[in-house]
Design a protein around this motif. Structure first.
Motif, PDB file in Angstrom:
ATOM      1  N   ASN A 136       0.809  -1.219   0.000  1.00 53.44           N
ATOM      2  CA  ASN A 136       0.000   0.000   0.000  1.00 53.44           C
ATOM      3  C   ASN A 136       0.844   1.273   0.000  1.00 53.44           C
ATOM      4  N   ASN A 137       2.134   1.141   0.203  1.00 58.11           N
ATOM      5  CA  ASN A 137       3.031   2.293   0.127  1.00 58.11           C
ATOM      6  C   ASN A 137       3.727   2.410  -1.243  1.00 58.11           C
ATOM      7  N   TYR A 138       3.327   1.560  -2.151  1.00 61.14           N
ATOM      8  CA  TYR A 138       3.990   1.551  -3.461  1.00 61.14           C
ATOM      9  C   TYR A 138       3.675   2.815  -4.253  1.00 61.14           C
ATOM     10  N   ARG A 139       4.712   3.358  -4.881  1.00 62.98           N
ATOM     11  CA  ARG A 139       4.569   4.495  -5.776  1.00 62.98           C
ATOM     12  C   ARG A 139       5.374   4.176  -7.046  1.00 62.98           C
ATOM     13  N   ILE A 140       4.888   4.627  -8.179  1.00 60.38           N
ATOM     14  CA  ILE A 140       5.600   4.406  -9.438  1.00 60.38           C
ATOM     15  C   ILE A 140       6.773   5.380  -9.501  1.00 60.38           C
ATOM     16  N   ALA A 141       7.964   4.830  -9.481  1.00 59.25           N
ATOM     17  CA  ALA A 141       9.175   5.646  -9.379  1.00 59.25           C
ATOM     18  C   ALA A 141       9.334   6.561 -10.592  1.00 59.25           C
ATOM     19  N   GLY A 142       9.593   7.830 -10.318  1.00 56.96           N
ATOM     20  CA  GLY A 142       9.869   8.804 -11.370  1.00 56.96           C
ATOM     21  C   GLY A 142       8.661   9.352 -12.081  1.00 56.96           C
ATOM     22  N   ALA A 143       7.467   8.854 -11.764  1.00 58.14           N
ATOM     23  CA  ALA A 143       6.264   9.275 -12.498  1.00 58.14           C
ATOM     24  C   ALA A 143       5.975  10.754 -12.342  1.00 58.14           C
ATOM     25  N   GLU A 144       6.427  11.350 -11.245  1.00 58.88           N
ATOM     26  CA  GLU A 144       6.161  12.779 -11.021  1.00 58.88           C
ATOM     27  C   GLU A 144       6.928  13.668 -12.005  1.00 58.88           C
ATOM     28  N   HIS A 145       7.898  13.098 -12.697  1.00 60.24           N
ATOM     29  CA  HIS A 145       8.697  13.866 -13.652  1.00 60.24           C
ATOM     30  C   HIS A 145       8.276  13.645 -15.104  1.00 60.24           C
ATOM     31  N   TRP A 146       7.247  12.853 -15.323  1.00 59.61           N
ATOM     32  CA  TRP A 146       6.890  12.493 -16.698  1.00 59.61           C
ATOM     33  C   TRP A 146       6.018  13.542 -17.389  1.00 59.61           C
ATOM     34  N   ARG A 149       0.551  14.584 -18.943  1.00 61.75           N
ATOM     35  CA  ARG A 149      -0.158  13.513 -19.640  1.00 61.75           C
ATOM     36  C   ARG A 149       0.009  12.164 -18.938  1.00 61.75           C
ATOM     37  N   TYR A 150       0.845  12.135 -17.943  1.00 59.45           N
ATOM     38  CA  TYR A 150       1.085  10.899 -17.188  1.00 59.45           C
ATOM     39  C   TYR A 150       0.641  11.041 -15.739  1.00 59.45           C
ATOM     40  N   ALA A 151      -0.308  11.942 -15.504  1.00 61.96           N
ATOM     41  CA  ALA A 151      -0.730  12.235 -14.131  1.00 61.96           C
ATOM     42  C   ALA A 151      -1.303  11.014 -13.428  1.00 61.96           C
ATOM     43  N   VAL A 152      -1.961  10.122 -14.189  1.00 59.00           N
ATOM     44  CA  VAL A 152      -2.568   8.946 -13.552  1.00 59.00           C
ATOM     45  C   VAL A 152      -1.491   8.033 -12.953  1.00 59.00           C
ATOM     46  N   PHE A 153      -0.277   8.075 -13.519  1.00 62.77           N
ATOM     47  CA  PHE A 153       0.798   7.229 -13.004  1.00 62.77           C
ATOM     48  C   PHE A 153       1.397   7.810 -11.723  1.00 62.77           C
ATOM     49  N   SER A 154       1.551   9.118 -11.677  1.00 62.73           N
ATOM     50  CA  SER A 154       2.074   9.734 -10.452  1.00 62.73           C
ATOM     51  C   SER A 154       1.035   9.711  -9.324  1.00 62.73           C
ATOM     52  N   ALA A 155      -0.244   9.686  -9.699  1.00 66.62           N
ATOM     53  CA  ALA A 155      -1.302   9.690  -8.682  1.00 66.62           C
ATOM     54  C   ALA A 155      -1.690   8.286  -8.221  1.00 66.62           C
ATOM     55  N   TYR A 156      -1.177   7.253  -8.886  1.00 68.65           N
ATOM     56  CA  TYR A 156      -1.630   5.894  -8.583  1.00 68.65           C
ATOM     57  C   TYR A 156      -1.207   5.451  -7.185  1.00 68.65           C
ATOM     58  N   PRO A 202       1.210  -9.075 -13.092  1.00 66.13           N
ATOM     59  CA  PRO A 202       2.609  -8.908 -13.516  1.00 66.13           C
ATOM     60  C   PRO A 202       3.100  -7.480 -13.334  1.00 66.13           C
ATOM     61  N   TYR A 203       2.147  -6.536 -13.276  1.00 58.28           N
ATOM     62  CA  TYR A 203       2.496  -5.121 -13.182  1.00 58.28           C
ATOM     63  C   TYR A 203       1.472  -4.416 -12.314  1.00 58.28           C
ATOM     64  N   ASP A 204       1.958  -3.599 -11.420  1.00 59.19           N
ATOM     65  CA  ASP A 204       1.075  -2.863 -10.524  1.00 59.19           C
ATOM     66  C   ASP A 204       1.047  -1.401 -10.965  1.00 59.19           C
ATOM     67  N   GLY A 205       0.018  -1.059 -11.746  1.00 58.70           N
ATOM     68  CA  GLY A 205      -0.098   0.302 -12.237  1.00 58.70           C
ATOM     69  C   GLY A 205      -1.186   0.409 -13.289  1.00 58.70           C
ATOM     70  N   PRO A 206      -1.444   1.606 -13.792  1.00 58.18           N
ATOM     71  CA  PRO A 206      -2.500   1.818 -14.782  1.00 58.18           C
ATOM     72  C   PRO A 206      -2.139   1.231 -16.139  1.00 58.18           C
ATOM     73  N   ILE A 207      -3.151   0.782 -16.876  1.00 60.56           N
ATOM     74  CA  ILE A 207      -3.026   0.330 -18.263  1.00 60.56           C
ATOM     75  C   ILE A 207      -4.048   1.118 -19.080  1.00 60.56           C
ATOM     76  N   ALA A 258       8.458   9.511 -22.679  1.00 64.52           N
ATOM     77  CA  ALA A 258       8.804   9.226 -21.290  1.00 64.52           C
ATOM     78  C   ALA A 258       8.919   7.711 -21.116  1.00 64.52           C
ATOM     79  N   THR A 259       9.999   7.278 -20.482  1.00 63.49           N
ATOM     80  CA  THR A 259      10.247   5.843 -20.328  1.00 63.49           C
ATOM     81  C   THR A 259       9.450   5.322 -19.140  1.00 63.49           C
ATOM     82  N   THR A 260       8.184   5.035 -19.393  1.00 65.55           N
ATOM     83  CA  THR A 260       7.298   4.549 -18.329  1.00 65.55           C
ATOM     84  C   THR A 260       7.321   3.026 -18.217  1.00 65.55           C
ATOM     85  N   SER A 261       7.761   2.348 -19.268  1.00 66.82           N
ATOM     86  CA  SER A 261       7.717   0.870 -19.328  1.00 66.82           C
ATOM     87  C   SER A 261       6.288   0.371 -19.140  1.00 66.82           C
TER      88      SER A 261
END
Length: 275
Positions: A136-146, A149-156, A202-207, A258-261
């Protein structure tokens, strides 16, 4: 009588002179032949000597060449091969880049839009891919710099709720590849806790939910397109595993994204999946 004797004597003398001349000519011929044979012998001996010297020099050169080959050449050979290998690798890289560009151009030839395909893929988990764990403390690393257009990743933020809660807040929940996903504002997210028996992610984040497709078909279409362009070499299984994410990252790096992978809207648009 005396006249006859005189004539006979002259004839005999003439015959003797003729015979002597012939003998002299034959002697000269024999002498010339002997001299020729001697000259040939000398020449042959000279050539033979030169040939033996040449063989000796050739053997010496060969020996030196072998010595150099055993001593210096391997190192030089290794450097040369390394250089040639580097050039070959650079050539392969350039060729792959050119091939990818050609494939991308062909894929976008139809008005710049990629074709949506339906893939017959399994709804069960891929045993070759390890599931991530809930944090529950997981954050997508570096997403705040993308960027915006990538706000959903930094807010996830991962959420863990039971089935009734998910259904009351997000009525659209699907079972894909061994895990449940919920839809929200154009993206699919892991529905952690919906069913603890089916919690493979396999991945914890937005698709990005392109064209209202379920998450596995979105992933499969990305895999198929990246495979056509030479970025992805794995199985088209509809699951966003490490191999798929690495292929996405390579594509993003080569196209200035942006290298979001991950499967985000800018990457889908760049691939030709324009909304």
């Amino acid at each position: 009588m005396m006249r006859s004797i005189f004539i006979l004597t002259c004839c005999l003398a003439l015959a003797c002179v003729t015979q002597a001349a012939e003998n002299e000519n034959q002697g000269k011929k024999k002498k010339g032949a002997a001299q020729g044979e001697q000259a040939q012998g000398q020449a042959g001996g000279k050539h033979g000597k030169m040939g033996r010297q040449g063989q000796g020099q050739g053997g010496q050169a060969l020996g030196q060449g072998r010595a150099r080959g055993l001593g210096q050449a391997p190192g030089a050979g290794r450097h040369l091969n390394a250089g040639q290998g580097g050039n070959a690798a650079a050539g392969i890289h350039r060729g792959a880049g050119q091939g990818r560009a050609a494939n991308l151009q062909a894929a976008h030839a139809n008005g710049g839009k990629a074709q949506i395909r339906h893939f017959n893929i399994s709804r069960t988990r891929n045993v070759n891919i390890q599931s991530v764990k809930f944090n529950n403390n997981y954050r997508i690393a570096g997403a705040e710099h993308w960027g915006p257009r990538y706000a959903v990743f930094s807010a996830y933020r991962p959420q863990w709720h039971e089935r009734i809660w998910w259904r009351s807040h997000f009525p659209r929940v699907v079972l894909i590849g061994g895990g449940y996903y919920y839809w929200n504002s154009g993206f699919w997210y892991p529905a952690w806790g919906y069913d603890p028996g089916h919690a493979f992610y396999p991945y914890d984040g937005p698709i990005y939910a392109y064209n209202d497709l379920p998450p596995d078909q979105v992933v499969a279409n990305v895999q198929g397109t990246l495979k056509d362009q030479g970025y992805y070499t794995g199985e088209i299984d509809g699951q966003l595993g490490p191999l798929t994410r690495a292929a996405i990252a390579s594509y993003q790096e080569e196209h200035g994204l942006a290298t979001t992978s991950a499967i985000d809207q800018p990457t889908m648009e760049s691939l030709g999946f324009a909304s």
